[in-house]
Scaffold this motif. Sequence first.
Motif, PDB file in Angstrom:
ATOM      1  N   GLU A  22      -2.472   9.011  -2.855  1.00 46.74           N
ATOM      2  CA  GLU A  22      -1.570   8.122  -2.140  1.00 46.74           C
ATOM      3  C   GLU A  22      -0.857   7.226  -3.146  1.00 46.74           C
ATOM      4  O   GLU A  22      -1.464   6.746  -4.104  1.00 46.74           O
ATOM      5  CB  GLU A  22      -2.387   7.275  -1.171  1.00 46.74           C
ATOM      6  CG  GLU A  22      -1.591   6.278  -0.383  1.00 46.74           C
ATOM      7  CD  GLU A  22      -2.476   5.497   0.566  1.00 46.74           C
ATOM      8  OE1 GLU A  22      -2.388   5.782   1.770  1.00 46.74           O
ATOM      9  OE2 GLU A  22      -3.233   4.614   0.094  1.00 46.74           O
ATOM     10  N   VAL A  23       0.429   7.007  -2.923  1.00 44.82           N
ATOM     11  CA  VAL A  23       1.201   6.052  -3.703  1.00 44.82           C
ATOM     12  C   VAL A  23       1.468   4.854  -2.800  1.00 44.82           C
ATOM     13  O   VAL A  23       1.916   5.010  -1.670  1.00 44.82           O
ATOM     14  CB  VAL A  23       2.541   6.657  -4.183  1.00 44.82           C
ATOM     15  CG1 VAL A  23       3.358   5.625  -4.946  1.00 44.82           C
ATOM     16  CG2 VAL A  23       2.297   7.878  -5.055  1.00 44.82           C
ATOM     17  N   ARG A  24       1.154   3.671  -3.301  1.00 43.82           N
ATOM     18  CA  ARG A  24       1.378   2.441  -2.545  1.00 43.82           C
ATOM     19  C   ARG A  24       2.411   1.590  -3.278  1.00 43.82           C
ATOM     20  O   ARG A  24       2.279   1.340  -4.470  1.00 43.82           O
ATOM     21  CB  ARG A  24       0.069   1.661  -2.395  1.00 43.82           C
ATOM     22  CG  ARG A  24      -0.942   2.390  -1.529  1.00 43.82           C
ATOM     23  CD  ARG A  24      -2.337   1.798  -1.614  1.00 43.82           C
ATOM     24  NE  ARG A  24      -2.928   1.774  -2.958  1.00 43.82           N
ATOM     25  CZ  ARG A  24      -3.434   2.830  -3.594  1.00 43.82           C
ATOM     26  NH1 ARG A  24      -3.403   4.010  -3.038  1.00 43.82           N
ATOM     27  NH2 ARG A  24      -3.960   2.713  -4.791  1.00 43.82           N
ATOM     28  N   VAL A  25       3.417   1.136  -2.556  1.00 44.30           N
ATOM     29  CA  VAL A  25       4.470   0.305  -3.132  1.00 44.30           C
ATOM     30  C   VAL A  25       4.509  -1.009  -2.360  1.00 44.30           C
ATOM     31  O   VAL A  25       4.502  -1.013  -1.127  1.00 44.30           O
ATOM     32  CB  VAL A  25       5.844   0.998  -3.038  1.00 44.30           C
ATOM     33  CG1 VAL A  25       6.933   0.131  -3.646  1.00 44.30           C
ATOM     34  CG2 VAL A  25       5.805   2.357  -3.727  1.00 44.30           C
ATOM     35  N   SER A  26       4.521  -2.121  -3.099  1.00 43.34           N
ATOM     36  CA  SER A  26       4.585  -3.426  -2.442  1.00 43.34           C
ATOM     37  C   SER A  26       5.447  -4.375  -3.255  1.00 43.34           C
ATOM     38  O   SER A  26       5.659  -4.172  -4.449  1.00 43.34           O
ATOM     39  CB  SER A  26       3.185  -4.017  -2.259  1.00 43.34           C
ATOM     40  OG  SER A  26       2.560  -4.226  -3.512  1.00 43.34           O
ATOM     41  N   LEU A  27       5.938  -5.391  -2.589  1.00 40.12           N
ATOM     42  CA  LEU A  27       6.678  -6.460  -3.240  1.00 40.12           C
ATOM     43  C   LEU A  27       5.807  -7.698  -3.137  1.00 40.12           C
ATOM     44  O   LEU A  27       5.565  -8.213  -2.041  1.00 40.12           O
ATOM     45  CB  LEU A  27       8.026  -6.667  -2.539  1.00 40.12           C
ATOM     46  CG  LEU A  27       8.981  -7.639  -3.197  1.00 40.12           C
ATOM     47  CD1 LEU A  27       9.357  -7.150  -4.603  1.00 40.12           C
ATOM     48  CD2 LEU A  27      10.238  -7.793  -2.355  1.00 40.12           C
ATOM     49  N   ASP A  28       5.284  -8.154  -4.265  1.00 40.93           N
ATOM     50  CA  ASP A  28       4.343  -9.266  -4.286  1.00 40.93           C
ATOM     51  C   ASP A  28       4.993 -10.510  -4.866  1.00 40.93           C
ATOM     52  O   ASP A  28       5.696 -10.433  -5.871  1.00 40.93           O
ATOM     53  CB  ASP A  28       3.120  -8.931  -5.153  1.00 40.93           C
ATOM     54  CG  ASP A  28       2.280  -7.801  -4.600  1.00 40.93           C
ATOM     55  OD1 ASP A  28       2.522  -7.367  -3.455  1.00 40.93           O
ATOM     56  OD2 ASP A  28       1.378  -7.348  -5.325  1.00 40.93           O
ATOM     57  N   LYS A  29       4.728 -11.638  -4.231  1.00 45.59           N
ATOM     58  CA  LYS A  29       5.208 -12.908  -4.780  1.00 45.59           C
ATOM     59  C   LYS A  29       4.117 -13.479  -5.671  1.00 45.59           C
ATOM     60  O   LYS A  29       2.980 -13.678  -5.241  1.00 45.59           O
ATOM     61  CB  LYS A  29       5.556 -13.894  -3.687  1.00 45.59           C
ATOM     62  CG  LYS A  29       6.144 -15.171  -4.260  1.00 45.59           C
ATOM     63  CD  LYS A  29       6.784 -16.036  -3.229  1.00 45.59           C
ATOM     64  CE  LYS A  29       7.431 -17.190  -3.992  1.00 45.59           C
ATOM     65  NZ  LYS A  29       8.188 -18.054  -3.148  1.00 45.59           N
TER      66      LYS A  29
END
Length: 93
Positions: A22-29
């Motif tokens: 699985e590839v997980r993509v997120s935008l984290d602050k």
Amino acid sequence: MQNAVDAIKARRHLQSNASLGEVRVSLDKRCDDFWLVVEDDGVGMSEQVLTQNLVDFGSSLWRSTDVAEEFPGLAGLGMNSIGRFGIGFFSFS
């Protein structure tokens, strides 16, 4: 992203299971900045890859002769990488 996809493809070929990974993509602050984070549960990296390929600007393990040593038999299983520029530190700068 390309490196994550290649790691998943390699794991699927080596373990003969097309549903693994699985590839997980997120935008984290983080503090006052935003970071694009890409994570995967592909084949991982050995000490050799971490100490040689990771710090080599533009070096791609998938396109080197080292891949046969790192993952014997992978090429014979039909693995074709999509990554072109390597995993190096400079790939995210």
